[in-house]
Design an enzyme around this catalytic site. Structure first.
Site, PDB file in Angstrom:
ATOM      1  N   LYS A  78     -11.198  22.859  70.134  1.00  0.00           N
ATOM      2  CA  LYS A  78      -9.994  22.045  69.442  1.00  0.00           C
ATOM      3  C   LYS A  78     -10.179  20.647  69.195  1.00  0.00           C
ATOM      4  CE  LYS A  78      -5.959  23.708  67.924  1.00  0.00           C
ATOM      5  NZ  LYS A  78      -5.577  24.867  67.009  1.00  0.00           N
ATOM      6  N   GLY A 178      11.335  34.437  59.932  1.00  0.00           N
ATOM      7  CA  GLY A 178      10.555  33.701  59.027  1.00  0.00           C
ATOM      8  C   GLY A 178       9.779  34.544  58.137  1.00  0.00           C
ATOM      9  N   VAL A 179      10.081  34.364  56.926  1.00  0.00           N
ATOM     10  CA  VAL A 179       9.548  35.096  55.870  1.00  0.00           C
ATOM     11  C   VAL A 179       8.830  34.082  54.898  1.00  0.00           C
ATOM     12  CG1 VAL A 179      10.722  37.402  55.893  1.00  0.00           C
ATOM     13  CG2 VAL A 179      11.795  35.492  54.789  1.00  0.00           C
ATOM     14  N   GLY A 180       7.778  33.527  55.417  1.00  0.00           N
ATOM     15  CA  GLY A 180       6.590  32.550  54.703  1.00  0.00           C
ATOM     16  C   GLY A 180       5.607  33.489  54.517  1.00  0.00           C
ATOM     17  N   HIS A 181       4.419  32.673  54.510  1.00  0.00           N
ATOM     18  CA  HIS A 181       3.257  33.543  54.107  1.00  0.00           C
ATOM     19  C   HIS A 181       2.874  34.720  54.968  1.00  0.00           C
ATOM     20  CE1 HIS A 181       2.466  29.452  52.861  1.00  0.00           C
ATOM     21  NE2 HIS A 181       1.673  30.016  51.911  1.00  0.00           N
ATOM     22  N   VAL A 182       2.908  34.410  56.461  1.00  0.00           N
ATOM     23  CA  VAL A 182       2.597  35.610  57.023  1.00  0.00           C
ATOM     24  C   VAL A 182       3.925  36.837  56.761  1.00  0.00           C
ATOM     25  CG1 VAL A 182       2.369  36.845  59.400  1.00  0.00           C
ATOM     26  CG2 VAL A 182       1.087  34.881  58.641  1.00  0.00           C
TER      27      VAL A 182
HETATM   28  P1  NAD Z   1       4.769  29.549  56.841  1.00  0.00           P
HETATM   29  O1  NAD Z   1       5.249  27.983  57.202  1.00  0.00           O
HETATM   30  O2  NAD Z   1       4.412  29.994  55.621  1.00  0.00           O
HETATM   31  O3  NAD Z   1       5.900  30.288  57.308  1.00  0.00           O
HETATM   32  C1  NAD Z   1       7.011  30.075  58.179  1.00  0.00           C
HETATM   33  C2  NAD Z   1       8.451  30.534  57.705  1.00  0.00           C
HETATM   34  O4  NAD Z   1       9.393  30.195  58.931  1.00  0.00           O
HETATM   35  C3  NAD Z   1       8.893  29.524  56.606  1.00  0.00           C
HETATM   36  O5  NAD Z   1       9.416  30.269  55.551  1.00  0.00           O
HETATM   37  C4  NAD Z   1      10.010  28.731  57.166  1.00  0.00           C
HETATM   38  O6  NAD Z   1      11.021  28.493  56.479  1.00  0.00           O
HETATM   39  C5  NAD Z   1      10.467  29.848  58.356  1.00  0.00           C
HETATM   40  N1  NAD Z   1      11.463  29.111  59.253  1.00  0.00           N
HETATM   41  C6  NAD Z   1      10.947  27.853  60.013  1.00  0.00           C
HETATM   42  N2  NAD Z   1      11.898  27.816  60.899  1.00  0.00           N
HETATM   43  C7  NAD Z   1      12.946  28.556  61.133  1.00  0.00           C
HETATM   44  C8  NAD Z   1      13.902  29.174  61.678  1.00  0.00           C
HETATM   45  N3  NAD Z   1      14.433  28.156  62.581  1.00  0.00           N
HETATM   46  N4  NAD Z   1      14.419  30.482  61.621  1.00  0.00           N
HETATM   47  C9  NAD Z   1      13.895  31.202  60.735  1.00  0.00           C
HETATM   48  N5  NAD Z   1      12.656  31.001  59.937  1.00  0.00           N
HETATM   49  C10 NAD Z   1      12.457  29.867  60.132  1.00  0.00           C
HETATM   50  O7  NAD Z   1       3.877  29.737  58.097  1.00  0.00           O
HETATM   51  P2  NAD Z   1       3.069  31.084  58.082  1.00  0.00           P
HETATM   52  O8  NAD Z   1       1.632  30.638  57.749  1.00  0.00           O
HETATM   53  O9  NAD Z   1       3.675  32.185  57.513  1.00  0.00           O
HETATM   54  O10 NAD Z   1       2.986  31.246  59.935  1.00  0.00           O
HETATM   55  C11 NAD Z   1       4.192  31.676  60.517  1.00  0.00           C
HETATM   56  C12 NAD Z   1       3.614  31.711  61.984  1.00  0.00           C
HETATM   57  O11 NAD Z   1       2.400  32.393  62.180  1.00  0.00           O
HETATM   58  C13 NAD Z   1       3.446  30.151  62.589  1.00  0.00           C
HETATM   59  O12 NAD Z   1       3.756  30.102  63.703  1.00  0.00           O
HETATM   60  C14 NAD Z   1       1.835  30.105  62.484  1.00  0.00           C
HETATM   61  O13 NAD Z   1       1.276  29.124  63.443  1.00  0.00           O
HETATM   62  C15 NAD Z   1       1.330  31.531  62.933  1.00  0.00           C
HETATM   63  N6  NAD Z   1       0.129  32.044  62.535  1.00  0.00           N
HETATM   64  C16 NAD Z   1      -0.066  31.968  61.130  1.00  0.00           C
HETATM   65  C17 NAD Z   1      -1.305  32.427  60.980  1.00  0.00           C
HETATM   66  C18 NAD Z   1      -1.659  32.484  59.250  1.00  0.00           C
HETATM   67  O14 NAD Z   1      -3.038  33.186  58.944  1.00  0.00           O
HETATM   68  N7  NAD Z   1      -1.065  31.929  58.311  1.00  0.00           N
HETATM   69  C19 NAD Z   1      -2.364  33.145  61.752  1.00  0.00           C
HETATM   70  C20 NAD Z   1      -1.994  32.868  63.245  1.00  0.00           C
HETATM   71  C21 NAD Z   1      -0.836  32.447  63.440  1.00  0.00           C
END
Ligand code: NAD
Length: 347
Positions: A78, A178-182
């Site tokens: 890291k 959380g309905v972001g990317h993942v």
């Molecule tokens: P992202 O930022 O696209 O999505 C996160 C979502 O959570 C956003 O829509 C945000 O508005 C929402 N959010 C934030 N605070 C909130 C709350 N208090 N209540 C409800 N929703 C809330 O991120 P992502 O890429 O989708 O990743 C999501 C999680 O998965 C993160 O913890 C990230 O570290 C982990 N992760 C992601 C990946 C990846 O491939 N993107 C891989 C491993 C782990």
């Protein structure tokens, strides 16, 4: 100077200070038994250099475990840059970080993490070839989120099979924080399987998408961790499983993609005591690093990536079985299994 607990079996630790750009960064390499140490670069306004060092040591060990459990030819490392990602970024800073990574000669491979963007990584890549997860280039693997979501979907199926004895998710209710990317990709899979979705987010646009495309029911952010459902899938923030939230959980399974969901290891014990099956986060969310790993081998093969992502189902099943046999929390069993994989490869 360094607490013995933090500096545990680490192979290498570097501190880089570049006066011209103001770069102050640690790169920690925990273990390279399985391959070069891979792990993201984080930029964070740490209160002190000791805080940054602790984070680098803790996170690099976590990456060794994650990569080992995903069956990848990678060790754990890291990088942490001490700085505010909103005000302290500059091209010179990232070029200096790139030179720092390059100076390790491939011992450590960096990628995007908290506080960093793809654009920042592309600047770093002008100084070093030891960068993964770029959007373009010979072996670029692109957005890891769909692979992460596929792994979580496999993991939810494993947990439902183990805990509820069901082969199908049809008719189950799943709360997604959380309905972001993942979260969005995950909801698509779950919706296709006939799952009743309860979703929470702090961005209205993301909620609207889930309602329109998946028929999801919206739950307020302060209610999603106590809503009644079969499964809770945290896909937003870390440390959400803590002394305040665990007593109010109303699910029998927790299986989601957010990193570091447990506020501390001890909270795994609390979940076990409550009879809630916890899918260790770094195992279930490994789809993204598996995809990036396909890139680092220099010969990206999507079939290899898909097979490894499918294996997450079986890896979790092994963890669940062993945890039950030994009456121990799943998070601690996963750590132990990772240490065993590394120790076996070292022989
Ligand atoms: P992202 O930022 O696209 O999505 C996160 C979502 O959570 C956003 O829509 C945000 O508005 C929402 N959010 C934030 N605070 C909130 C709350 N208090 N209540 C409800 N929703 C809330 O991120 P992502 O890429 O989708 O990743 C999501 C999680 O998965 C993160 O913890 C990230 O570290 C982990 N992760 C992601 C990946 C990846 O491939 N993107 C891989 C491993 C782990």
């Amino acid at each position: 100077m360094i607490d013995k607990n933090q500096f545990r079996d680490h192979e290498h630790l570097s501190y880089f200070h570049d006066k011209k750009s103001g770069l102050k960064a640690f790169i920690a390499v925990h273990d390279t038994t399985l391959g070069p140490a891979a792990g993201g670069c984080r930029m964070w306004p740490y209160d002190s250099e000791m805080d940054a060092l602790s984070d680098a040591l803790r996170l690099s060990r976590g990456m060794s475990y994650k990569n080992a459990m995903a069956g990848l030819p990678l060790g754990g490392g890291k990088a942490v840059i001490i700085g505010n990602s909103k005000t302290d970024k500059s091209e010179e800073l990232f070029r200096a970080l790139g030179r720092a990574v390059e100076s390790l000669g491939g011992l450590y491979i960096t990628a995007e993490d908290v506080g960093m963007t793809v654009q920042d990584m592309m600047i770093i890549a002008t100084e070093t070839k030891y960068v993964a997860g770029l959007p373009q280039g010979d072996h670029a693997s692109g957005d890891p989120s769909p692979f992460t979501a596929t792994g979580i979907y496999n993991g939810i199926k494993a947990a439902v099979k183990y805990k509820l004895g069901l082969d199908s998710l049809k008719g189950l209710s799943i709360a997604v924080q959380g309905v972001g990317h993942v979260g969005r990709y995950l909801c698509q899979y779950l919706h296709n399987d006939g799952v009743k979705l309860l979703v929470s987010d702090i961005v209205q646009e993301n909620l609207d998408y889930a309602v329109t495309h998946f028929g999801a029911t919206i739950v307020a952010p302060d209610e999603i961790l106590s809503v009644k459902a079969d499964v809770l899938s945290p896909c937003a923030l870390g440390a959400i499983l803590n002394d305040d939230t665990i007593p109010n959980l109303n699910v029998s399974i927790i299986a989601g993609g957010a990193n570091n969901q447990l506020a501390s290891d001890y909270h795994g014990v609390r979940l076990m005591d409550r009879g809630i099956l916890f899918a260790p986060d770094y195992v279930i969310n490994a789809g993204g690093i598996i995809n990036v790993s396909g890139e680092t081998t220099g010969d990206y093969d999507v079939n290899w990536v898909n097979k490894k992502v499918d294996d997450i189902y079986h890896t979790l099943m092994h963890i669940f079985e062993r945890a039950e046999q030994e009456q121990r929390p799943t998070n601690m069993v996963a750590d132990e299994m990772a240490e065993e994989i590394i120790a076996k490869a070292a022989k």
